[in-house]
Design a protein around this motif. Structure first.
Motif, PDB file in Angstrom:
ATOM      1  N   ALA C 184       0.860  -1.224  -0.063  1.00 33.13           N
ATOM      2  CA  ALA C 184      -0.006   0.249  -0.018  1.00 33.13           C
ATOM      3  C   ALA C 184       0.701   1.332  -0.331  1.00 33.13           C
ATOM      4  CB  ALA C 184      -0.767   0.120   1.135  1.00 33.13           C
ATOM      5  N   ILE C 185       0.173   2.222  -0.393  1.00 36.76           N
ATOM      6  CA  ILE C 185       1.049   3.614  -0.503  1.00 36.76           C
ATOM      7  C   ILE C 185       1.037   4.518   0.714  1.00 36.76           C
ATOM      8  CG2 ILE C 185       0.836   3.805  -3.144  1.00 36.76           C
ATOM      9  CD1 ILE C 185      -1.582   5.911  -2.229  1.00 36.76           C
ATOM     10  N   SER C 186       0.368   4.068   1.908  1.00 36.08           N
ATOM     11  CA  SER C 186       0.750   4.706   2.931  1.00 36.08           C
ATOM     12  C   SER C 186       1.859   4.679   3.621  1.00 36.08           C
ATOM     13  CB  SER C 186      -0.603   4.263   3.888  1.00 36.08           C
ATOM     14  OG  SER C 186      -0.675   2.870   4.120  1.00 36.08           O
ATOM     15  N   GLY C 187       2.349   3.330   3.335  1.00 31.59           N
ATOM     16  CA  GLY C 187       3.652   3.070   3.800  1.00 31.59           C
ATOM     17  C   GLY C 187       4.777   4.117   3.584  1.00 31.59           C
ATOM     18  N   ALA C 188       4.661   4.758   2.194  1.00 30.67           N
ATOM     19  CA  ALA C 188       5.633   5.797   1.868  1.00 30.67           C
ATOM     20  C   ALA C 188       5.301   7.213   2.580  1.00 30.67           C
ATOM     21  CB  ALA C 188       5.552   5.906   0.426  1.00 30.67           C
ATOM     22  N   GLY C 189       4.446   7.294   3.408  1.00 35.19           N
ATOM     23  CA  GLY C 189       4.135   8.442   3.910  1.00 35.19           C
ATOM     24  C   GLY C 189       3.198   9.737   3.106  1.00 35.19           C
ATOM     25  N   PHE C 190       3.374  10.921   3.420  1.00 39.61           N
ATOM     26  CA  PHE C 190       2.701  11.726   2.440  1.00 39.61           C
ATOM     27  C   PHE C 190       3.169  13.093   2.335  1.00 39.61           C
ATOM     28  CE2 PHE C 190       1.495  13.845   6.525  1.00 39.61           C
ATOM     29  CZ  PHE C 190       0.893  12.994   7.101  1.00 39.61           C
ATOM     30  N   VAL C 249       1.406  -0.916  -5.184  1.00 41.25           N
ATOM     31  CA  VAL C 249       0.117  -1.020  -5.850  1.00 41.25           C
ATOM     32  C   VAL C 249      -0.747   0.046  -5.356  1.00 41.25           C
ATOM     33  CG1 VAL C 249       0.359  -3.535  -5.969  1.00 41.25           C
ATOM     34  CG2 VAL C 249      -0.672  -2.616  -4.354  1.00 41.25           C
ATOM     35  N   PRO C 250      -1.615   0.398  -6.008  1.00 36.21           N
ATOM     36  CA  PRO C 250      -2.782   1.473  -5.909  1.00 36.21           C
ATOM     37  C   PRO C 250      -3.733   1.037  -4.650  1.00 36.21           C
ATOM     38  CG  PRO C 250      -2.736   0.874  -8.162  1.00 36.21           C
ATOM     39  CD  PRO C 250      -1.998  -0.399  -7.551  1.00 36.21           C
ATOM     40  N   VAL C 251      -3.336   0.995  -3.539  1.00 31.93           N
ATOM     41  CA  VAL C 251      -4.059   0.431  -2.397  1.00 31.93           C
ATOM     42  C   VAL C 251      -3.640   1.534  -1.139  1.00 31.93           C
ATOM     43  CG1 VAL C 251      -4.120  -1.270  -0.585  1.00 31.93           C
ATOM     44  CG2 VAL C 251      -4.239  -1.930  -2.914  1.00 31.93           C
ATOM     45  N   SER C 252      -4.937   2.050  -0.595  1.00 33.55           N
ATOM     46  CA  SER C 252      -4.281   2.912   0.458  1.00 33.55           C
ATOM     47  C   SER C 252      -3.555   2.311   1.618  1.00 33.55           C
ATOM     48  CB  SER C 252      -5.581   3.742   0.935  1.00 33.55           C
ATOM     49  OG  SER C 252      -6.289   2.861   1.425  1.00 33.55           O
ATOM     50  N   ASP C 253      -4.382   1.328   2.191  1.00 31.31           N
ATOM     51  CA  ASP C 253      -3.752   0.570   3.365  1.00 31.31           C
ATOM     52  C   ASP C 253      -3.730  -0.740   3.282  1.00 31.31           C
ATOM     53  OD1 ASP C 253      -3.101   2.941   5.247  1.00 31.31           O
ATOM     54  OD2 ASP C 253      -5.216   3.064   5.769  1.00 31.31           O
TER      55      ASP C 253
ATOM     56  N   ASP D 198     -14.984  -4.118  -6.043  1.00 28.64           N
ATOM     57  CA  ASP D 198     -13.856  -5.191  -5.720  1.00 28.64           C
ATOM     58  C   ASP D 198     -12.342  -4.758  -6.113  1.00 28.64           C
ATOM     59  OD1 ASP D 198     -16.039  -6.791  -5.014  1.00 28.64           O
ATOM     60  OD2 ASP D 198     -15.675  -8.325  -6.770  1.00 28.64           O
ATOM     61  N   ILE D 199     -12.287  -3.860  -6.775  1.00 25.46           N
ATOM     62  CA  ILE D 199     -10.960  -3.288  -7.255  1.00 25.46           C
ATOM     63  C   ILE D 199     -10.450  -2.003  -7.004  1.00 25.46           C
ATOM     64  CG2 ILE D 199     -11.629  -2.582  -9.575  1.00 25.46           C
ATOM     65  CD1 ILE D 199      -8.910  -5.485  -8.497  1.00 25.46           C
ATOM     66  N   LEU D 200     -11.475  -1.076  -6.343  1.00 29.74           N
ATOM     67  CA  LEU D 200     -10.980   0.115  -6.161  1.00 29.74           C
ATOM     68  C   LEU D 200     -10.335   0.123  -4.789  1.00 29.74           C
ATOM     69  CD1 LEU D 200     -11.002   3.207  -6.526  1.00 29.74           C
ATOM     70  CD2 LEU D 200     -13.090   3.378  -5.318  1.00 29.74           C
ATOM     71  N   ASP D 201      -9.041   0.457  -4.767  1.00 29.54           N
ATOM     72  CA  ASP D 201      -8.397   0.454  -3.443  1.00 29.54           C
ATOM     73  C   ASP D 201      -8.311  -1.006  -2.806  1.00 29.54           C
ATOM     74  OD1 ASP D 201      -7.037   1.235  -1.095  1.00 29.54           O
ATOM     75  OD2 ASP D 201      -8.731   1.924   0.094  1.00 29.54           O
ATOM     76  N   ASN D 202      -8.188  -1.776  -3.638  1.00 31.60           N
ATOM     77  CA  ASN D 202      -8.071  -3.326  -3.461  1.00 31.60           C
ATOM     78  C   ASN D 202      -7.117  -4.227  -4.420  1.00 31.60           C
ATOM     79  OD1 ASN D 202      -9.049  -5.159  -1.333  1.00 31.60           O
ATOM     80  ND2 ASN D 202     -10.839  -5.539  -2.748  1.00 31.60           N
ATOM     81  N   ILE D 203      -7.067  -5.338  -3.985  1.00 34.55           N
ATOM     82  CA  ILE D 203      -6.284  -6.395  -4.616  1.00 34.55           C
ATOM     83  C   ILE D 203      -7.234  -7.635  -4.454  1.00 34.55           C
ATOM     84  CG2 ILE D 203      -4.498  -8.103  -4.627  1.00 34.55           C
ATOM     85  CD1 ILE D 203      -3.586  -5.395  -5.320  1.00 34.55           C
ATOM     86  N   VAL D 204      -7.433  -8.551  -5.450  1.00 27.33           N
ATOM     87  CA  VAL D 204      -8.141  -9.831  -5.067  1.00 27.33           C
ATOM     88  C   VAL D 204      -7.191 -10.736  -5.682  1.00 27.33           C
ATOM     89  CG1 VAL D 204     -10.187 -11.298  -5.972  1.00 27.33           C
ATOM     90  CG2 VAL D 204     -10.314  -8.751  -6.108  1.00 27.33           C
ATOM     91  N   PRO D 205      -6.683 -11.475  -4.600  1.00 28.13           N
ATOM     92  CA  PRO D 205      -5.637 -12.481  -4.874  1.00 28.13           C
ATOM     93  C   PRO D 205      -6.217 -13.735  -5.493  1.00 28.13           C
ATOM     94  CG  PRO D 205      -6.533 -12.586  -2.496  1.00 28.13           C
ATOM     95  CD  PRO D 205      -7.193 -11.324  -3.026  1.00 28.13           C
ATOM     96  N   TYR D 206      -6.927 -13.644  -6.459  1.00 27.14           N
ATOM     97  CA  TYR D 206      -7.391 -14.896  -6.979  1.00 27.14           C
ATOM     98  C   TYR D 206      -8.041 -14.574  -8.501  1.00 27.14           C
ATOM     99  CZ  TYR D 206     -10.312 -19.199  -7.624  1.00 27.14           C
ATOM    100  OH  TYR D 206     -10.870 -20.195  -8.063  1.00 27.14           O
TER     101      TYR D 206
END
Lengths: 365, 365, 365, 365
Positions: C184-190, C249-253, D198-206
């Motif tokens: 997730a991108i939150s790991g990189a701070g802001f 990846v485009p995930v917040s947390d 399912d895919i916004l701010d998310n990953i589907v690992p399958y």
């Protein structure tokens, strides 16, 4: 590529930035222009462009630009240029561009610094290329050494005014215009631009200075010349009220705007069909002039309910065409519609290149 | 959890859908309600809820709901319920809900089907709980067996009217209201809801029926009762013009709206500070009634330029509070502002639960 | 909140940054700790925290922190603190933290600077709190004035080792471990963290230093003490080979990791069911110690094919629980599985707070 | 465009779906093919294509396809076709494609149904076009009326095997191969494809069936013919172990894969530089054959740490080129690397068109 006696020599200021990179892409293999000089900060000067730039475009760096040795943004390095494209940040653009003008160079600039001067054309090339004609008057009255500057409009203003122009030409002036924008992040550049954590699963309902730019620039782009034909007469608030609300949205390229408008002449308000036909039939002057980048279809009128969409429609006519959808009556003003434009093409570097093509076609460079 | 003699028995229709899942979460460990019955399609009936539902919430399925055996949406299964929450799709809600009412059951529904009936309250619980009082008149004039229905408003309407209520109470009616919405995808449910390919790096400038809902429902929520106190008198277009433009944006939860408005009384238009203070000071009746879910702070007025933002601000007061930012003067109408509300809480299931809390507090169930 | 004689006085270094903000949230209304001192850069010092910080959390700034006047990161300002949490950037953490230790202060740090020292515990609190016991030996041999430091592990390492611990305890050591992370991108701070244009509709298959951290830190967290019980004996490459591939990846947390592993003992490889049961049954020591933030369920084993998913599963046990799904045999090693952990809770500030709770429970502060 | 005696007549099955739409785009103005027939479901048959299809491509619907009247997927409507491209769903492809073959038609199919038959070539056109030669043997032994089928590989397999081919050719076979994929959503089509929520701010690992496809298809694409030169001899697990972990990520187009591999010959393992040079120097046979769509540079080896990235690199060589970055040694196997390929071009419809170009160049159609 070079050798053609007709080609104009051009340079780019701020060449390593996001707007500069777009200029380089658009000027690659261009039939009118020969890109010879790339200017950037002292930190980059002396390096080959490929080493100086953090290239972040979806197209590969053109090979002819890769090996150009970057110079500082000083007029002497650009002395051979017929026109210089400026992608400089506003922090630097003011003084550097003025220095270039003073040294007889012609600038097409994406920066905001000179946009509001009364004798500087602020041009969206598919809308008001006639504003460039003021340069004839201006050149006639000035010493040979002084160059000119043409300003590219703010990105969200460019898309907004594109469909307004044919409507105003055909149905007379507007007196009220509102727009709520959903703007792509590429407009903010990439160092750093919009932080990812601010825009993932989020909206930022604010872009610094943007609302004021739209509300002001619209009144200049749609305005006439003054009586002496040497300055622009901004429309007044009494003539045209403009209200903008600007949002940054999670879109890479393509500004969407939800627009409503009212015509001044309350007795001859056109129908929805008349509005759509007017937009469809519009052929911009740049296309009539045969300019290389001019869109064949200036305004794409979409009939599907859910269009335009940035991912699907932003590349119409290589990003020089503007899409309009959902033209319908408005319970408050006359009409509502959705406008989509490519913010880095018709909203920035692409406009600059097309402006230069028009300058060449008109014999102004 | 059960056993409390004060708790009302409740059920949920459409329990496996996205609104139904939210109802179940919000009714878990609720001090006023005891969730006993879950209704869904014949395909799900007979299964334990945990096996029938494709649970897609960020909180775990409450253990008390997991083992409830799902029933069909027939009144006989809900006979013990003091109130039944409906998360049914509009395709089914009309006839099923009517059937329940006819059998003496009381419904709080998220579906659109009954919203426009003149004797049905359309309620945003932080805005117009007084509209529920019509049920007293209605009940008095009808046979014992007939239940009532209260409709939850459309999600984007709920957020919009929240700050309007205190403004209208204090400064008199509006005559013009415009909103451009940037709506989250959770509002479209999840089977399939908005396709990913339509919303990634994209905007969809259209939501079927949504603009009409906003333009119509606003006029009912802000309207008075008729002279007989048994029906609602919709505001006319002459009294209030509403124009909406609706967009789907890549946001999971939280509807953002860019709003402009004008007060009818042109002589006593308040200042920006007066508007902000009015919003800050507003305490909704549901809070005064001591309702469990009522927001302590109904309207959060944000002073930072770039707020509210859905990711940061959607959960104020557990999603029952509404955030308002960027209150400023508008060149066309009186004021512009940005409103953010949580579409699945105050815009859907959460409103339903708070409405039921109000019904209980008022002795209507 | 204050006044409790049992509460430990705590401070935060780097309080205005993203990790610092998380520390403040987690320390608000904490039963064990009383947050008294906030340290930041000289630019922020002297201001109230609410004015110094650009608060960007989804929860509101706790009122008790808002009015604390920020100080510089100098030991004298933290003299009363029983423990100091460090959210400093690596550029500053090395010397400042050493200065604090030299002045007898105890640090729990999220920075990487001291992680690899042989006498410094590198702790994931749900995995190896026993490593903290080295502090007893260390303290005994040193002068009273010297404080200690405990390092929080790298975020993606924390999630990875959580399920490994019970497996290794029950089935013996691993000899091969591979992980491909989707971070997730939150790991990189802001400020600025990951630029939006880099992460929208995109993957960045590289995070500077991250792969090396995972490959190294795993060998320390799972390692034993040396014979003298005063240093850690890193596992060698012969004992455990670790290979990591890291992606933003485009995930917040929420960090997702696709893991494969092999047990050293080739004769007693467990079955898939044994692996899953081992994970389900694991109760971390922090929970046994009664620590406030310890997860009731340390590892959540999910049986649905398509889980865990960051948006749905990252908040298990308030972000202190780790989710594991898709446990299955691997054609190359023994098992494949997907691990999800909340990078800002168990992967950063949350781990720090839980470590401090353990220190208190063990009488080390 | 038509009239050229050299052009082959082609048709498309499943023309309204996402793969079908891509076929139509790629076949527009194609120098080798003349698109004449579009087949879809009975619901679409009889309508003009522009009315039957919900066109969702970023390029406009080609005008030559717009007016073609859609037919049902029956062989008689395709009798004039030299080759028929199938974008049918697996639910329908098996029987329809068999029916076409039985009627003497030649199919290039994106469906999975026939991929595993021992006499059917499974072809990635930049990798194993030599597998098409089996059709000569096959044709010779069969009656004139029977057509053939060539299968396009699974999308994530196509990108994976592209760089493996030159490596295996030069350095001998692999014995272990692992890949963790980060796959774009366009691969799932659009009716409805991957739901947005399912895919916004998310990953589907399958991804259903995907890991098995990669693990199986790789062994066929890299395998030799049998002794009789009429069937393919799948590599065994003893010869090559393949392990795949598949994830759906919020990316529109472009599959990223984190790969590790080991060569069988432990005595002659190449260096990182040798691997990179081998990839750079690879020229695929399709290019040597002069095929129109063949990439000039088959494998793009990127030296920047943080590349390839899908948004920036997916369109190399119009999506027919594959990008490889981060080639480095692996602590567990020999090498790690990141591979990026365009899933709808080289991973689906584009492969089909290039396969047909090769068939034509080889005289097989």
């Amino acid at each position: 590529m070079s050798g053609s006696t007709n080609k104009k020599i051009v340079g780019v200021l701020g060449a390593t930035g996001s707007v500069g990179q777009r200029f380089i892409l658009l000027l690659s293999n261009h039939p009118d222009f020969d890109l010879k000089v790339l200017g950037a900060s002292p930190r980059s000067a002396g390096k080959k462009y490929i080493d100086a730039a953090n290239w972040k475009q979806t197209d590969l760096l053109p090979s002819n630009a890769a090996d150009i040795v970057v110079v500082e943004c000083k007029p002497e390095h650009f002395a051979d240029c017929d026109v210089v494209f400026s992608g400089l940040d506003a922090d630097y653009a003011g003084s550097i561009e003025q220095d270039f003008i003073n040294n007889g160079l012609n600038i097409v600039s994406n920066a905001k610094n000179h946009r509001r001067l009364p004798d500087v054309p602020l041009v969206v090339p598919i809308v008001n290329p006639d504003h460039l004609d003021i340069l004839k008057n201006r050149k006639a009255t000035q010493g040979k050494k002084k160059g000119f500057i043409v300003c590219i409009s703010n990105c969200s203003t460019a898309g907004l005014v594109a469909p307004l122009k044919p409507l105003v030409e055909k149905f007379g002036p507007l007196d009220i215009l509102t727009t709520t924008t959903l703007q792509a992040i590429s407009g903010a550049g990439f160092s750093p631009g919009v932080p990812g954590i601010d825009i993932l699963d989020n909206i930022v309902p604010y872009i610094g200075g943007e609302e004021d730019k739209i509300e002001w620039e619209t009144k200049k782009i749609l305005c006439p010349l003054n009586a002496n034909k040497n300055e622009f007469d901004l429309l007044t608030n009494d003539e045209l009220k403009v209200s903008a609300q600007c949002n940054r949205v999670p879109v890479s390229d393509g500004h969407t705007e939800c627009v409503a408008l009212r015509f001044k002449d309350r007795k001859n308000v056109p129908s929805v069909e008349q509005v759509k036909n007017c937009l469809k039939e519009y052929v911009c002057d740049a296309y009539k002039l045969g300019c290389h980048s001019a869109p064949k279809q200036t305004i794409h009128v979409l009939e599907q309910n859910d269009r335009p969409q940035p991912r699907l429609d932003r590349n119409r006519d290589n990003g020089y065409g503007v899409s309009v959808g959902r033209v319908r009556e408005d319970p408050v003003l006359d009409f509502k519609m959705v406008i989509l434009s490519h913010n880095t093409i018709i909203g920035a570097a692409g406009s600059g290149v097309l402006i230069a093509e028009i300058l060449k076609a008109k014999g102004l460079i």
